[in-house]
Design an enzyme around this catalytic site. Structure first.
Site, PDB file in Angstrom:
ATOM      1  N   TYR A 142       0.851  -1.192   0.000  1.00 32.17           N
ATOM      2  CA  TYR A 142       0.000   0.000   0.000  1.00 32.17           C
ATOM      3  C   TYR A 142       0.882   1.236   0.000  1.00 32.17           C
ATOM      4  O   TYR A 142       1.830   1.323   0.790  1.00 32.17           O
ATOM      5  CB  TYR A 142      -0.920   0.011   1.219  1.00 32.17           C
ATOM      6  CG  TYR A 142      -1.818   1.232   1.308  1.00 32.17           C
ATOM      7  CD1 TYR A 142      -1.575   2.224   2.263  1.00 32.17           C
ATOM      8  CD2 TYR A 142      -2.891   1.410   0.443  1.00 32.17           C
ATOM      9  CE1 TYR A 142      -2.387   3.341   2.352  1.00 32.17           C
ATOM     10  CE2 TYR A 142      -3.706   2.532   0.512  1.00 32.17           C
ATOM     11  CZ  TYR A 142      -3.450   3.503   1.482  1.00 32.17           C
ATOM     12  OH  TYR A 142      -4.247   4.618   1.547  1.00 32.17           O
ATOM     13  N   ASP A 237       9.354   2.924  -0.534  1.00 28.09           N
ATOM     14  CA  ASP A 237       8.300   3.661   0.162  1.00 28.09           C
ATOM     15  C   ASP A 237       8.505   3.463   1.667  1.00 28.09           C
ATOM     16  O   ASP A 237       8.099   2.453   2.236  1.00 28.09           O
ATOM     17  CB  ASP A 237       6.920   3.160  -0.282  1.00 28.09           C
ATOM     18  CG  ASP A 237       5.816   3.888   0.459  1.00 28.09           C
ATOM     19  OD1 ASP A 237       4.625   3.621   0.160  1.00 28.09           O
ATOM     20  OD2 ASP A 237       6.129   4.698   1.353  1.00 28.09           O
ATOM     21  N   LYS A 265       4.335  10.088   7.954  1.00 23.81           N
ATOM     22  CA  LYS A 265       4.146   9.647   9.344  1.00 23.81           C
ATOM     23  C   LYS A 265       5.151  10.302  10.311  1.00 23.81           C
ATOM     24  O   LYS A 265       5.039  11.484  10.627  1.00 23.81           O
ATOM     25  CB  LYS A 265       4.174   8.125   9.414  1.00 23.81           C
ATOM     26  CG  LYS A 265       3.014   7.488   8.616  1.00 23.81           C
ATOM     27  CD  LYS A 265       3.015   5.982   8.692  1.00 23.81           C
ATOM     28  CE  LYS A 265       2.033   5.373   7.720  1.00 23.81           C
ATOM     29  NZ  LYS A 265       0.631   5.436   8.165  1.00 23.81           N
TER      30      LYS A 265
HETATM   31  P1  KE4 Z   1      -0.913   8.800   3.766  1.00 23.13           P
HETATM   32  O1  KE4 Z   1      -1.411   9.369   2.460  1.00 23.13           O
HETATM   33  O2  KE4 Z   1      -2.009   8.021   4.486  1.00 23.13           O
HETATM   34  O3  KE4 Z   1      -0.229   9.822   4.659  1.00 23.13           O
HETATM   35  O4  KE4 Z   1       0.237   7.732   3.451  1.00 23.13           O
HETATM   36  C1  KE4 Z   1      -0.045   6.696   2.569  1.00 23.13           C
HETATM   37  C2  KE4 Z   1       0.941   5.568   2.807  1.00 23.13           C
HETATM   38  C3  KE4 Z   1       1.977   5.402   1.923  1.00 23.13           C
HETATM   39  N1  KE4 Z   1       2.887   4.416   2.088  1.00 23.13           N
HETATM   40  C4  KE4 Z   1       2.814   3.571   3.144  1.00 23.13           C
HETATM   41  C5  KE4 Z   1       3.837   2.501   3.297  1.00 23.13           C
HETATM   42  C6  KE4 Z   1       1.773   3.708   4.091  1.00 23.13           C
HETATM   43  O5  KE4 Z   1       1.710   2.856   5.144  1.00 23.13           O
HETATM   44  C7  KE4 Z   1       0.813   4.717   3.925  1.00 23.13           C
HETATM   45  C8  KE4 Z   1      -0.358   4.901   4.883  1.00 23.13           C
HETATM   46  N2  KE4 Z   1      -0.542   3.883   5.854  1.00 23.13           N
HETATM   47  C9  KE4 Z   1      -1.880   3.697   6.342  1.00 23.13           C
HETATM   48  C10 KE4 Z   1      -1.890   2.617   7.412  1.00 23.13           C
HETATM   49  N3  KE4 Z   1      -1.315   1.408   7.043  1.00 23.13           N
HETATM   50  C11 KE4 Z   1      -2.470   4.965   6.880  1.00 23.13           C
HETATM   51  C12 KE4 Z   1      -3.702   4.785   7.700  1.00 23.13           C
HETATM   52  C13 KE4 Z   1      -4.942   5.167   6.955  1.00 23.13           C
HETATM   53  O6  KE4 Z   1      -5.024   4.931   5.742  1.00 23.13           O
HETATM   54  O7  KE4 Z   1      -5.849   5.707   7.623  1.00 23.13           O
END
Ligand code: KE4
Length: 428
Positions: A142, A237, A265
């Site tokens: 993801y 990533d 994060k």
């Molecule tokens: P954001 O757009 O949510 O800030 O980041 C996306 C993203 C990109 N790459 C990795 C490896 C990530 O884990 C994420 C976002 N992680 C999720 C939880 N596994 C965010 C939580 C959510 O979607 O509410």
């Protein structure tokens, strides 16, 4: 009727699904989301006044724990000088320098406001500099929700059963090739067939969105070699792993230099910050010095920069990561031993301050291992722990996180609570 239920009903009347990010909705575990109103160190407090030991940490950013006094003070001081200027500020330079000191492969970077924006920018940059359209990602990986990456995605997409989202044009999804994490041959086969059409391979160096799955030995070396052989960019990533598994991220732990790195994060310390970085020769291709478009109203927000800077400074404390990793391994070891005492099939993974829990024989190394785990048992485990004041991620496909605020007593209390739940799950 609880205050949380009332809050959820009210939210649902005006917010899609009652949440602003789907994985928060508890669809993956059943029941209704808990509305929180305060965080303090390792603890969350809900609107009904209940306290939880928190292993989500706002999905990774809060490696120091909730409301760290140094971070909140830095935010208050920055906010008192104004919330946003829409101009360059020195705070952005300071945070960029702090990131580069920890991750020297990021010779230059660009701040954005989310991990999604970071991966979207990295993908556009890779396609621009290679002149190629295709990208390889991994099933269960993801990277936020850029259209090209919502193909067989993990996290909320997996939790809610739409790994390939409606609304992504087939013509675009056709450029996204999907390989099997930890299986170099699956990547080699795609390069054999599409080699010189592939702009990039994007990978979570430690998978954290199909729960937590570490890389097998040699996997990333193989990705690096294939990208070099075919002239594709390797994108790490590290939105989740950056500053989570080691001060220099997974790339430091693995000794692999990707071409581009995405961050999020922890880099924002709890406020909205993402970043994409790499060699100046690549990064200078972004506007205004280069032709590749990228922009953002809130990019480099000075208050968010202050939160990130205050956070990264504290990560450099002697022994920070040794203690963080020890908390994670004490937790997973304690849980494994407790599950074994009750004869339950249970497996765990842990890398630095992140971990994964599975009702499965283990080891859990591949996507199919994750998908073969007992999700119903996880749901019962989740709710059993919730009722005992322990807050795990409300999904069988999410990693867990410890923070510098978690004490050995918190870990022991969590294992003791899990022992009660395991006993119930194992039955008479
Ligand atoms: P954001 O757009 O949510 O800030 O980041 C996306 C993203 C990109 N790459 C990795 C490896 C990530 O884990 C994420 C976002 N992680 C999720 C939880 N596994 C965010 C939580 C959510 O979607 O509410």
């Amino acid at each position: 009727m609880t205050a949380s239920h009332r809050a959820f009903m009210r939210a649902r009347s005006v917010i899609a699904g009652g949440v602003n990010s789907p994985v928060r909705a508890f669809k993956g575990v059943g029941g209704e989301p808990i509305f929180m109103q305060r965080g303090e160190g390792a603890y969350l407090f809900d609107v009904d006044g209940r306290r939880y030991i928190d292993y989500v940490g706002a999905w990774g950013p809060l490696v120091l724990g909730h409301a760290d006094p140094d971070v909140t003070r830095a935010v208050a001081d920055a906010a008192a000088r104004g919330l946003a200027f829409g101009t360059p500020t020195e705070a952005e330079t300071e945070l960029a320098l702090e990131v580069r000191a920890l991750m020297p492969g990021l010779e230059k970077l660009r701040f954005v406001s989310s991990g999604t924006e970071a991966t979207m920018t990295a993908l556009r940059l890779a396609r621009a500099v290679t002149g190629r359209d295709k990208v390889i990602k991994f099933e269960g990986g993801y990277h936020g929700h850029p259209d090209s990456l919502l193909v067989k995605a993990g996290s909320g997409a997996l939790t809610l059963g739409v790994p390939t989202s409606p609304g992504v044009p087939a013509a675009l999804a056709a450029h996204t090739l999907v390989a099997r994490f930890n299986d170099p041959d699956s990547v080699g086969a795609l390069f054999d067939r599409h080699g010189h059409e592939i702009a990039a391979v994007i990978v979570e160096p430690v998978a954290g969105n199909m729960n937590c799955v570490p890389p097998v030995a040699g996997f990333h070396e193989h990705l690096r070699a294939l990208c070099d052989q075919y002239g594709a960019l390797l994108i790490f990533d590290e939105v989740m792993t950056g500053f989570r598994v080691a001060p220099g991220g997974a790339q430091a732990l693995l000794g692999i230099r990707p071409d581009l790195t995405t961050l999020g994060k922890i880099i924002g310390g709890g406020l909205p910050v993402g970043a994409v970085g790499g060699p100046a020769a690549l990064m200078d291709q972004l506007l205004p010095d280069g032709p590749v478009f990228q922009a953002g109203t809130n990019s480099g927000n000075p208050v968010a920069m202050a939160a990130g800077l205050a956070t990264l400074k504290k990560l450099k404390a002697p022994g920070f990561y040794e203690t963080l990793s020890q908390r994670a391994t004490d937790l997973t070891t304690g849980l494994s031993q407790a599950a074994a005492r009750h004869g339950l099939a249970y497996a765990t993974n842990a890398v630095g301050g992140m971990f994964g829990l599975f009702f499965a024989e283990g080891p859990v190394r591949y996507y199919e291992d994750v998908m073969g785990a007992d999700v119903d048992r996880f749901r019962s485990f989740f709710h059993g722990l919730l009722g005992l004041g322990v807050y795990l991620a409300p999904s069988a496909y999410e990693a867990g996180f410890v923070s510098a605020a978690h004490t050995q007593a918190d870990i022991k209390a969590t294992v003791a609570a899990a022992e009660q739940v395991f006993s119930r799950l194992a039955g008479p």
